[in-house]
Scaffold this active site. Structure first.
Site, PDB file in Angstrom:
ATOM      1  CE  LYS A 219      -3.838  -2.462   2.046  1.00  0.00           C
ATOM      2  NZ  LYS A 219      -4.605  -2.886   3.215  1.00  0.00           N
TER       3      LYS A 219
ATOM      4  CD  GLN B  22      -3.437  -4.334   6.419  1.00  0.00           C
ATOM      5  OE1 GLN B  22      -3.307  -3.354   5.698  1.00  0.00           O
ATOM      6  NE2 GLN B  22      -4.001  -5.445   5.997  1.00  0.00           N
TER       7      GLN B  22
ATOM      8  CG  ASP C 175     -10.159  -0.222   4.471  1.00  0.00           C
ATOM      9  OD1 ASP C 175     -10.019  -0.418   3.248  1.00  0.00           O
ATOM     10  OD2 ASP C 175      -9.474  -0.791   5.342  1.00  0.00           O
TER      11      ASP C 175
END
Ligand code: NAP
Length: 293
Positions: free
Chosen positions: A52, A96, A119
Site C-alpha cells: 500500500k 490494517q 476503507d
C-alpha cells in the site's frame, strides 16, 4: 476460459490516478496523503502495508506510516486515530485488519472520521452505501466504499460484463466484502443473491448466476460444476495452499470452459490497492470541498 486480467486493468487505473494526483497537487498546492496504521507484526499484514505504501509513492500520494506494538490497547489505537483525524495532511486513515489481540476492530474503525475512512467501513459510509439508490448516486456523491467490492465493480465495468438485469450470486456476507459488494451490484441493477455457510443447495443457486463472486476463504471451493456456461466468476479469495497463493475458485477446472474468470494472484488483489488510492483522492476532494464550503 476468458481471463479477466486484474493486473492490467489495475495498472491502467493507477496511471490515471497518478495523473489526477498531479493535477490536484497543481490546483491546490497540496499533496493528498494516506496514513496507515499497523498494529503488531503479522507477516501477511506487513506485506499488505508495504504494497500500500509503495502504491502511494508510485502514484505521488504522500504516505505516513504508524506502527504500534501488538500489545497496544484499544484506547491507544483510538488515541492515534483521533490524532490522525486532526492531522490536516492525512486525507485518509487505513487501519490494517485484522488486529492482533482482543482489541475490537469495529470500535477502532468507528473512531475514524467518516471523511477519512478510505476503507469505507465506518457505519456512516456503510450506511450511505446501503441508502444509495443507484451507481450514479454513489459516484456523484463521491462515497467512500470498501475497496475490494469497489475493485470488483471496476473489473466488471472495464471488462464490459453487464450487470443490469443479470443474476449475481455473492458467496460470503462479510462487512468487508460480501455485504458491500451485494449493495454495489444492486446499485448496478443486478438481481443479487447473498449466499453464506448456511445456504442450502449452493451449487444449484450458483448455477443460476450470470456473475458468481466467491468471497469465502476456502481454497478451490468453487469448481466448474457450480457455474453455468458463459458466466463470469470473480474470485476474491486469497488463500495459501501447499505454500502457494490461490483463490476460492478451482482455476484449473475452468480451463476448458467459456467462463470469464479472475486469476489469483493478479485478479481482484491489485484492484483492492488501486481502489485505496482512488478513495484517498476522493477523501482529499471531499475534504477540500468541506474546507472551502
Ligand atoms: P470472512 O469474514 O471470513 O467471511 C467468509 C464468508 O464466507 C462468511 O460470510 C461465511 O459464511 C462464508 N462461507 C464460509 N464457508 C462457506 C461455505 N462452505 N459455503 C458458503 N459460504 C461460506 O472473509 P472475508 O473477509 O469476506 O474474505 C473472504 C476471502 O476474501 C478471504 O480469502 C480473504 O483473504 C479474501 N479477501 C481478499 C481481498 C482482496 O483484496 N482480494 C480482500 C479482502 C478479503 P457465514 O457468514 O455463514 O460464516
Amino acid at each position: 476460459m476468458i481471463l479477466i486480467d486484474g493486473k492490467k486493468i489495475s495498472d491502467a487505473a493507477r496511471a490515471e490516478i497518478k495523473e489526477r494526483t498531479e493535477k490536484l497537487k497543481k490546483e491546490t498546492g497540496k499533496t493528498p496523503g494516506l496514513a496507515t496504521i499497523l498494529v503488531g507484526d503479522d507477516p501477511a499484514s506487513q506485506t499488505y502495508i508495504k504494497s500500500k505504501i509503495k502504491a502511494c509513492e508510485d502514484a505521488g500520494i504522500r504516505s505516513m506510516h504508524y506502527s504500534l506494538p501488538a500489545s497496544s490497547s484499544q484506547e491507544e489505537i483510538i488515541a492515534l486515530i483521533k490524532k490522525l483525524n486532526d492531522t490536516p495532511d492525512a486525507d485518509g486513515i487505513l487501519l490494517q485488519l485484522p488486529l492482533p489481540g482482543n482489541q475490537d476492530a469495529q470500535d477502532c474503525i468507528n473512531a475514524i472520521s467518516p471523511l477519512k475512512d478510505v476503507d469505507g467501513l465506518h457505519p456512516f459510509n456503510a450506511g450511505m452505501l446501503n441508502l444509495s439508490k443507484s451507481w450514479n448516486e454513489i459516484i456523484k456523491k463521491n462515497l467512500l466504499v470498501s475497496c475490494t467490492p469497489l475493485g470488483v465493480i471496476y473489473l466488471l465495468q472495464k471488462s464490459q460484463i453487464p450487470m443490469e438485469g443479470k443474476t449475481a450470486v455473492v458467496i460470503g456476507r462479510s462487512n468487508l466484502v460480501g455485504k458491500p459488494l451485494s449493495m454495489l451490484l444492486l446499485a448496478n441493477n443486478a438481481t443479487v443473491i447473498m449466499a453464506h455457510s448456511k445456504t442450502k443447495n449452493l451449487k444449484e443457486i450458483c448455477k443460476t448466476a450470470d456473475i458468481a463472486v466467491a468471497a469465502i476463504g476456502k481454497p478451490g471451493f468453487i469448481t466448474k460444476d457450480y457455474v453455468k456456461d458463459g458466466a463470469t466468476v470473480i474470485d476474491v479469495g486469497i488463500n495459501r495452499a501447499d505454500g502457494k497463493l490461490c483463490g476460492d475458485a478451482d482455476f484449473e477446472s475452468f480451463k476448458d470452459t467459456d467462463v470469464a474468470i479472475t486469476p489469483v494472484p493478479g485478479g481482484v488483489g491489485p484492484m483492492t490497492i488501486t481502489m485505496l488510492l482512488e478513495n484517498t483522492l476522493k477523501a482529499f476532494e471531499n475534504r477540500r470541498s468541506e474546507i472551502t464550503k
